[in-house]
Design a protein around this motif. Structure first.
Motif, PDB file in Angstrom:
ATOM      1  N   THR A 109      -7.371  -0.315  -5.024  1.00 56.40           N
ATOM      2  CA  THR A 109      -7.008   0.271  -6.314  1.00 56.40           C
ATOM      3  C   THR A 109      -5.568  -0.109  -6.667  1.00 56.40           C
ATOM      4  O   THR A 109      -4.860  -0.758  -5.894  1.00 56.40           O
ATOM      5  N   ASN A 110      -5.116   0.399  -7.820  1.00 50.64           N
ATOM      6  CA  ASN A 110      -3.718   0.208  -8.207  1.00 50.64           C
ATOM      7  C   ASN A 110      -2.735   0.872  -7.247  1.00 50.64           C
ATOM      8  O   ASN A 110      -1.530   0.601  -7.304  1.00 50.64           O
ATOM      9  N   GLY A 111      -3.248   1.719  -6.358  1.00 51.91           N
ATOM     10  CA  GLY A 111      -2.388   2.313  -5.336  1.00 51.91           C
ATOM     11  C   GLY A 111      -1.691   1.287  -4.464  1.00 51.91           C
ATOM     12  O   GLY A 111      -0.674   1.598  -3.835  1.00 51.91           O
ATOM     13  N   VAL A 112      -2.204   0.058  -4.397  1.00 50.91           N
ATOM     14  CA  VAL A 112      -1.557  -0.978  -3.588  1.00 50.91           C
ATOM     15  C   VAL A 112      -0.141  -1.257  -4.061  1.00 50.91           C
ATOM     16  O   VAL A 112       0.722  -1.633  -3.258  1.00 50.91           O
ATOM     17  N   SER A 113       0.104  -1.088  -5.372  1.00 54.26           N
ATOM     18  CA  SER A 113       1.463  -1.257  -5.886  1.00 54.26           C
ATOM     19  C   SER A 113       2.211   0.063  -5.918  1.00 54.26           C
ATOM     20  O   SER A 113       3.362   0.155  -5.494  1.00 54.26           O
ATOM     21  N   ILE A 114       1.549   1.104  -6.438  1.00 55.31           N
ATOM     22  CA  ILE A 114       2.248   2.369  -6.651  1.00 55.31           C
ATOM     23  C   ILE A 114       2.764   2.925  -5.325  1.00 55.31           C
ATOM     24  O   ILE A 114       3.946   3.226  -5.176  1.00 55.31           O
ATOM     25  N   MET A 115       1.875   3.039  -4.342  1.00 60.56           N
ATOM     26  CA  MET A 115       2.256   3.552  -3.026  1.00 60.56           C
ATOM     27  C   MET A 115       2.554   2.414  -2.057  1.00 60.56           C
ATOM     28  O   MET A 115       3.544   2.453  -1.317  1.00 60.56           O
ATOM     29  N   GLY A 116       1.700   1.378  -2.052  1.00 58.82           N
ATOM     30  CA  GLY A 116       1.840   0.312  -1.064  1.00 58.82           C
ATOM     31  C   GLY A 116       3.129  -0.460  -1.185  1.00 58.82           C
ATOM     32  O   GLY A 116       3.803  -0.740  -0.190  1.00 58.82           O
ATOM     33  N   ARG A 117       3.518  -0.832  -2.393  1.00 54.17           N
ATOM     34  CA  ARG A 117       4.748  -1.597  -2.599  1.00 54.17           C
ATOM     35  C   ARG A 117       5.961  -0.708  -2.875  1.00 54.17           C
ATOM     36  O   ARG A 117       7.078  -1.039  -2.491  1.00 54.17           O
ATOM     37  N   HIS A 118       5.733   0.417  -3.588  1.00 55.51           N
ATOM     38  CA  HIS A 118       6.873   1.172  -4.117  1.00 55.51           C
ATOM     39  C   HIS A 118       7.005   2.589  -3.572  1.00 55.51           C
ATOM     40  O   HIS A 118       7.940   3.300  -3.959  1.00 55.51           O
TER      41      HIS A 118
END
Length: 405
Positions: A349-358
């Motif tokens: 999901t978009n969680g890869v950026s929201i939580m995963g990266r940031h």
């Protein structure tokens, strides 16, 4: 002092708006909106946001729609990607994927579960918040994001890195069957390529067949797939070969290059660097001097903006006792008088950026079910829209209560 949460009134309003959510969702389904072709569905979402009374509506340079409600100092966000995959083989559908279908319980059509149902529920959660006067102690950002099916998380890379928007936490409305999800495995898109030398197929010994050279690499990859990491919550890392390519002067010639794409799912504790090195260390990869690399994504959004990124999508999870998990669990119990199920997604999901990266906590709660995603005869459930709209409307105040407890 945080306002008390009127759970019964919230649920009653969500039930009242079920026909409106159904109509709005069917309107979105009727607009083909594959990745990089979302303009018309974004325009339709803007119309609905204006109708229910969002305080501010923007479309950013990438083409994401951002709707704001309230003017409080603390920012939380709710996200739905509004692009879809294609329909695949139309013969596998029992109804038109864009005309859709509807009965007393179900709404069918491409995007119904993945993931426009989440958008319908979010927009009407905002309507419930306004109806009941629950805003102004916080600011709620509702995002309809683009290109997720093509490159999950790219939209939020742009929102955070270029627009400078950083919520304190985000609810992803990807399908969870109305359960609370707190993580998923990461993924990588990897390419392995070997070179050969072409010659006439009548005398193959004169050349160097790149397809033959790839064969032992494929065997090595298959063996490697059984030796990957494992996490008690997120499960095993996985590896599969998803595509194969070659070049050759003709069908009567020896192939002079061969490449494969690998879908690599990363569990907790696995890194992208190690995932590449595991492949590079395979004896067949070394023997053939194969090149192992990450793909890059550089496709223009519907606005024409290109925001390139490497095809690495980090693993993430939120701990079970985190304030955001407690927030959604509290709201769920207040609304439905029972404990929620807490689990994880299988897909990304978009969680890869929201939580995963940031590092911004993401919690999932969405209408629809994972197995409906990308499948023919995709559908969602009307009662899911009600459940999710109610929970989204109750969450901001439940969050403030947790912060003040």
């Amino acid at each position: 002092m945080v306002k008390p949460i009127p759970y019964d009134a919230i649920l009653a309003q969500a039930q009242r708006y079920q026909p409106e959510m159904t109509r709005f969702l069917r309107d979105m389904i009727a607009i083909p909106s594959e990745s990089c072709d979302e303009k018309r569905v974004i325009e339709r979402i803007r119309q609905e946001m204006e109708k229910v009374g969002f305080d501010k509506i923007d479309v950013d340079p990438m083409g994401n729609i951002l709707g704001y409600l309230g003017h409080g100092p603390r920012l939380l966000a709710m996200d739905a990607h509004i692009d879809t995959v294609g329909i695949g083989n139309i013969k596998n559908w029992q109804f038109d994927p864009y005309d859709g279908m509807e009965d007393d319980q179900l709404i069918g059509g491409r995007g119904s579960s993945d993931q426009e149902g989440g958008m319908a529920a979010m927009v009407y959660a905002a309507k419930i918040i306004k109806d009941l006067g629950l805003e102004d102690e916080y600011t709620l950002l509702v995002t309809g994001t683009v290109q997720e099916e093509d490159c999950d998380g790219l939209c939020w890379q742009y929102i955070i890195e270029q627009s400078g928007i950083r919520p304190e936490f985000v609810i992803s409305t990807e399908p969870t069957d109305c359960q609370i999800y707190r993580g998923h495995r990461g993924r990588m898109e990897i390419r392995v390529e070997v070179q050969g030398v072409s010659c006439h197929g009548s005398a193959p010994e004169r050349g160097d067949n790149a397809i033959f050279k790839m064969a032992p690499i494929l065997t090595g990859l298959q063996e490697l797939s059984g030796k990957l990491g494992n996490d008690d919550f997120l499960g095993k890392g996985t590896l599969t070969v998803s595509e194969i390519f070659f070049t050759s002067p003709s069908r009567c010639a020896v192939a002079d290059s061969c490449a494969v794409s690998i879908d690599r799912r990363l569990t907790w504790g696995e890194s992208w660097q190690n995932a590449l090195e595991e492949i590079r260390a395979l004896p067949a990869v070394k023997a053939t001097k194969a090149e192992v690399s990450l793909y890059n994504y550089e496709r223009a959004s519907w606005t024409g903006l290109v925001y390139p990124t490497e095809c690495y999508f980090p693993t993430w999870k939120v701990e079970e006792d985190h304030i955001t998990v407690k927030t959604l669990s509290t709201a769920y119990r207040g609304l439905f008088k029972q404990d929620p199920v807490v689990d994880k997604w299988t897909f990304s999901t978009n969680g890869v950026s929201i939580m995963g990266r940031h590092g911004i906590p993401v919690i999932g709660f969405g209408p629809g079910k994972e197995p409906e995603a990308h499948a023919p005869n995709e559908k969602t459930w009307k009662d899911h829209l009600v459940t999710c709209a109610a929970l989204y409307a109750a969450t901001p105040l439940a969050w403030l209560q947790q912060l003040n407890s």
